[in-house]
Design an enzyme around this catalytic site. Structure first.
Site, PDB file in Angstrom:
ATOM      1  CG  ASP A   1      -1.925   1.077   1.153  1.00 52.62           C
ATOM      2  OD1 ASP A   1      -1.866   2.015   0.734  1.00 52.62           O
ATOM      3  OD2 ASP A   1      -3.106   0.881   1.597  1.00 52.62           O
TER       4      ASP A   1
ATOM      5  CE  LYS B   1       7.684  14.975 -16.957  1.00 49.99           C
ATOM      6  NZ  LYS B   1       6.299  14.506 -17.345  1.00 49.99           N
TER       7      LYS B   1
ATOM      8  CG  HIS C   1       9.590   9.729 -22.399  1.00 53.69           C
ATOM      9  ND1 HIS C   1       9.078  10.635 -21.506  1.00 53.69           N
ATOM     10  CD2 HIS C   1       9.133   9.583 -23.818  1.00 53.69           C
ATOM     11  CE1 HIS C   1       8.050  10.995 -22.384  1.00 53.69           C
ATOM     12  NE2 HIS C   1       8.313  10.829 -23.575  1.00 53.69           N
TER      13      HIS C   1
ATOM     14  CE  LYS D   1       9.925  11.676 -27.386  1.00 48.33           C
ATOM     15  NZ  LYS D   1       8.865  10.838 -27.935  1.00 48.33           N
TER      16      LYS D   1
ATOM     17  CD  GLU E   1       1.621  15.953 -25.786  1.00 50.96           C
ATOM     18  OE1 GLU E   1       1.687  14.677 -25.537  1.00 50.96           O
ATOM     19  OE2 GLU E   1       1.681  16.632 -24.638  1.00 50.96           O
TER      20      GLU E   1
ATOM     21  CG  ASP F   1       3.281  16.882 -18.192  1.00 50.11           C
ATOM     22  OD1 ASP F   1       3.718  16.138 -17.674  1.00 50.11           O
ATOM     23  OD2 ASP F   1       2.441  16.990 -19.214  1.00 50.11           O
TER      24      ASP F   1
ATOM     25  CG  HIS G   1       9.878  15.927 -22.012  1.00 48.97           C
ATOM     26  ND1 HIS G   1      10.573  14.854 -21.235  1.00 48.97           N
ATOM     27  CD2 HIS G   1       8.405  15.326 -21.616  1.00 48.97           C
ATOM     28  CE1 HIS G   1       9.652  13.895 -20.685  1.00 48.97           C
ATOM     29  NE2 HIS G   1       8.482  14.376 -20.946  1.00 48.97           N
TER      30      HIS G   1
ATOM     31  CE  LYS H   1      -0.562  17.284 -22.275  1.00 48.53           C
ATOM     32  NZ  LYS H   1       0.341  16.361 -22.487  1.00 48.53           N
TER      33      LYS H   1
END
Ligand code: BG6
Length: 507
Positions: free
Chosen positions: A104, A164, A194, A198, A232, A251, A256, A360
């Site tokens: 938990d 992250k 990440h 790439k 995105e 974010d 990034h 976004k």
């Protein structure tokens, strides 16, 4: 604290990994979205390519109360369709590597049963590499590391991977780094971003430092400005709980986009050891000109998407996205788009703006670095345009150099910009691995080159924090932009003020 003196072998930055790794990989948050969409598929690919020895085990930790069989069934149902399974026996062998331990998260300190089950599973395998992958919220990083230490599970061959976001500002990042650093040596800590996994990102280093022709012109004498975009089409359905607290700056930009900026702007490393690249990257972050106070309005833009139209029809606004709770004041204030004009105060880049942009629900999914060169000093032809180098991370990874050519024909000389184009997909037949696959292999190889060092993460927050606090103390809300459009008007003005435009607007 067994893990203090790491015995991880020093590896060269781009070393070829040995054939197969034997490790116990313990994934906290092991049944979560990241694990099921990225980590498990990446591990399957590694297995399929022969990089996991038969003894390697994958242990998912979650509060799910699953048995090993339940977890294997879940992976079979949810992951099998995401990966190519040519050989069912191979897939069954992969499923056989999977284990589940219930713990938990909220009760990490008191859930003795969970920790005992993990201890029992790992017992007798102390000589193996151990990877503790924390794909759980950042506030669990410190408690989990303490628990691992108290349970005696941190061996000299252990590594910890931190997903992250690493904190939400500099003080919280420092606190996490202190807590994790009290148990693991810095060489054992792998802070994942990440984007660094790439292919194009690694190719940027190869392009810059394995070719002689670019370096002499990679500076303010020849380059007008750089644009770094991660656009995105997706929104944030079901993610409001996280996104309200994060926003595009935390974010995407803090990690990034700033990582892409450092690789574009860094000096050629002098040595080829694993720290040399990170040393140069951190210098770029330290040279970023702070944007604070009243300058924040001039050099940054934030937006939030509202209801709009896309190819698939009607799209909800951020506040109307499906979520388990209704929108709050934090939801109204959070940015789903940001654009920033950054400057690097050093000899190479003085006066060259680096425009960062992410959002976004934009019309196209596109991540790219665009290096815009200056115009020719004296033109003898009408209608030319400056050269431009585009490094595309997605959708189709590749590199394009836009040059001027003469359009065929008699009569007047007509210039036309044409791309010299390299598509990785078309040029190389090998499968392009997913970012997580490369990074997980590096963790197993003990190679931290493509991971963020503590000083890097903290330097990035040091630059981001004043922007965050100016936004937080401002009475203004983010500028609205309809879903399916290219972002708020302010983003266009940010470049327009100096007679520039975003790359796709000129194409
Ligand atoms: C993640 C962000 O780190 O990166 C997401 O949390 C974002 O909000 C994602 O969608 C983008 O990654 P990629 O590889 O699809 O560009």
């Amino acid at each position: 604290m067994l893990g203090r003196s790491s015995e991880l072998a020093a590896v060269s930055p781009f070393s070829t990994p040995p054939a197969a790794y034997t490790a116990d990989l313990v994934v906290f948050g092991g049944t979560g979205d990241l694990s099921m969409r990225k980590l498990i598929p990446a591990l399957y690919h590694s297995d399929r390519d022969g990089r996991l020895s038969p003894e390697t085990r994958i242990i998912a930790m979650s509060r799910g109360g699953l048995t090993d069989a339940d977890f294997r069934g879940k992976v079979d149902a949810e992951v099998r369709d995401q990966v190519p399974v040519e050989d069912p026996a191979m897939w069954q062998r992969f499923l056989g590597r999977l284990h589940h331990v219930s713990v938990d998260v909220g009760e990490a300190a008191t859930d003795r049963a969970g920790w005992s089950a993990l201890t029992a599973l790992l017992a007798g395998h102390e000589q193996r590499d151990r990877v503790f992958y924390l794909a759980s919220p950042p506030m669990t990083f410190g408690p989990f590391c303490r628990q691992l230490d108290e349970a005696g599970l941190v061996t000299p061959m252990s590594r910890v991977v931190l997903e992250k976001p690493l904190g939400r500002d500099l003080p919280s990042a420092q606190r996490i780094n202190d807590e994790v650093g009290a148990i693991f040596d810095e060489r054992q800590i792998f802070r994942i971003d990440h984007y660094l996994g790439k292919e194009t990102v690694q190719n940027l280093l190869v392009l810059r430092f394995a070719n002689a022709f670019l370096e002499p012109i990679w500076n303010s004498l020849w380059i007008d400005h750089v644009q770094i975009t991660a656009a995105e089409t997706v929104g944030t359905p079901g993610r409001r709980g996280y996104y309200d607290q994060a926003g595009a700056l935390r974010d995407m930009v803090q990690n990034h986009l700033l990582q892409l900026l450092t690789l574009t702007a860094m000096e050629p490393p002098a040595r080829s050891d694993q720290e040399a690249i990170r040393d140069e990257k951190v210098k770029v972050l330290q040279a970023l000109r702070p944007i604070a106070g009243t300058e924040v309005d001039r050099f940054t833009v934030r937006g939030q998407y509202t209801r709009g139209q896309g190819e698939a029809g009607d799209m909800p606004g951020y506040l109307d996205e499906p979520a388990s709770t209704p929108p709050t004041d934090a939801s109204r204030r959070v940015e789903t788009f940001t654009a920033i004009r950054a400057e690097i105060k050093n000899w190479r880049w003085a006066g060259v703006p680096f425009y960062l942009r992410t959002g976004k629900r934009l019309p196209n999914r596109r991540s790219e670095i665009v290096v815009q060169f200056k115009d020719v000093p004296h033109s003898i032809f009408p209608g030319g345009a400056p050269n431009r180098l585009v490094l595309r991370l997605q959708p189709e990874e590749g590199i394009e150099l836009h040059i001027m050519a003469k359009e065929p024909g008699a009569g007047d000389v007509t210039l036309k910009p044409v791309p010299l184009s390299l598509s990785f997909g078309k040029t190389f037949t090998a499968r392009v691995p997913e970012a997580y696959e490369r990074l997980l292999t590096d963790v197993l190889a003990g190679n931290p080159t493509l991971f963020m060092r503590r000083d890097e993460v903290e330097a990035a927050w040091r630059w981001i924090d004043p922007i965050l606090s100016a936004w937080e103390s401002s009475a203004d809300l983010p500028e609205p932009y309809p879903a399916g459009t290219t972002g708020p008007a302010g983003a266009h003005e940010l470049l327009g003020r100096s007679g520039r435009a975003w790359h796709e607007e000129e194409a």
